[in-house]
Design a protein around this motif. Structure first.
Motif, mmCIF file in Angstrom:
data_model
loop_
_atom_site.group_PDB
_atom_site.id
_atom_site.type_symbol
_atom_site.label_atom_id
_atom_site.label_comp_id
_atom_site.label_asym_id
_atom_site.label_seq_id
_atom_site.Cartn_x
_atom_site.Cartn_y
_atom_site.Cartn_z
ATOM 1 N N PHE A 1 -14.498 26.634 98.817
ATOM 2 C CA PHE A 1 -13.364 27.122 99.594
ATOM 3 C C PHE A 1 -12.057 26.571 99.034
ATOM 4 O O PHE A 1 -12.023 25.454 98.522
ATOM 5 C CB PHE A 1 -13.501 26.717 101.061
ATOM 6 C CG PHE A 1 -14.747 27.243 101.703
ATOM 7 C CD1 PHE A 1 -14.844 28.588 102.042
ATOM 8 C CD2 PHE A 1 -15.824 26.415 101.939
ATOM 9 C CE1 PHE A 1 -16.000 29.097 102.615
ATOM 10 C CE2 PHE A 1 -16.988 26.915 102.519
ATOM 11 C CZ PHE A 1 -17.075 28.253 102.850
ATOM 12 N N ARG A 2 -10.985 27.360 99.193
ATOM 13 C CA ARG A 2 -9.654 26.959 98.725
ATOM 14 C C ARG A 2 -8.639 27.349 99.794
ATOM 15 O O ARG A 2 -8.647 28.473 100.292
ATOM 16 C CB ARG A 2 -9.346 27.670 97.406
ATOM 17 C CG ARG A 2 -8.030 27.295 96.790
ATOM 18 C CD ARG A 2 -7.821 28.095 95.477
ATOM 19 N NE ARG A 2 -6.607 27.713 94.817
ATOM 20 C CZ ARG A 2 -6.523 26.784 93.885
ATOM 21 N NH1 ARG A 2 -7.598 26.145 93.484
ATOM 22 N NH2 ARG A 2 -5.354 26.487 93.335
ATOM 23 N N PRO B 1 -13.583 26.471 107.160
ATOM 24 C CA PRO B 1 -14.691 27.394 106.849
ATOM 25 C C PRO B 1 -16.073 26.754 107.049
ATOM 26 O O PRO B 1 -17.028 27.443 107.415
ATOM 27 C CB PRO B 1 -14.463 27.768 105.386
ATOM 28 C CG PRO B 1 -13.013 27.511 105.147
ATOM 29 C CD PRO B 1 -12.660 26.345 106.027
ATOM 30 N N THR C 1 -9.198 22.099 97.905
ATOM 31 C CA THR C 1 -10.507 22.667 97.604
ATOM 32 C C THR C 1 -11.582 21.877 98.334
ATOM 33 O O THR C 1 -11.457 20.663 98.508
ATOM 34 C CB THR C 1 -10.782 22.687 96.091
ATOM 35 O OG1 THR C 1 -10.720 21.354 95.574
ATOM 36 C CG2 THR C 1 -9.793 23.581 95.366
#
Length: 137
Positions: free
Chosen positions: A4-5, A36, A74
């Motif tokens: 995820f970013r 997330p 990240t």
């Protein structure tokens, strides 16, 4: 592969007297970057169904982060246990690593006040995000 970013714009009030982002701010950014992961465990993010706790984290700062330039957070899964897992999170600015943390999260039953095994469906989603040993810096 990064799971995820999240891109953030540092706010002026997050700077300190030295002119860079205060070191107390970045852990809060890392928490935002974990959303997330929270949604995998609790898709609605309902606090009445919350089932994760932070067991601990270690953060290392490698360079100052500044106001006025976007930051990328990240988030990667780097370990998956029976009831716990580790996330590696990094803060990047201008493609430069400024901070990195490893956070241990625990699947937790607040009613029983105890950890519990990660459900199979959740485990499968986390396993799909797991960074292999040779990918961990």
């Amino acid at each position: 592969m990064t799971a995820f970013r999240l891109t953030l714009q540092p706010r002026f009030n997050e700077t300190d007297a030295l002119g860079h982002i205060n070191n107390t701010v970045i852990p809060a950014w890392f928490e935002a970057g974990r959303t997330p992961i929270f949604e995998i465990f609790n898709p609605s993010l309902a606090l009445s169904r919350w089932n994760l706790i932070v067991a601990g984290y270690q953060i290392n700062f490698s360079a100052p982060t500044f106001y006025g330039k976007d930051v990328a957070i990240t988030t990667e899964v780097v370990r998956l246990g029976q009831a716990s897992f580790d996330l590696r999170q990094r803060c990047w600015q201008d493609d430069k690593l400024t901070a990195q943390a490893v956070t241990t999260m625990v699947h937790y039953n607040y009613d029983a006040a105890a950890s519990e095994a990660i459900p199979a469906v959740v485990r499968a989603q986390l396993a799909a995000l797991l960074v292999m040993e040779n990918e961990v810096e």
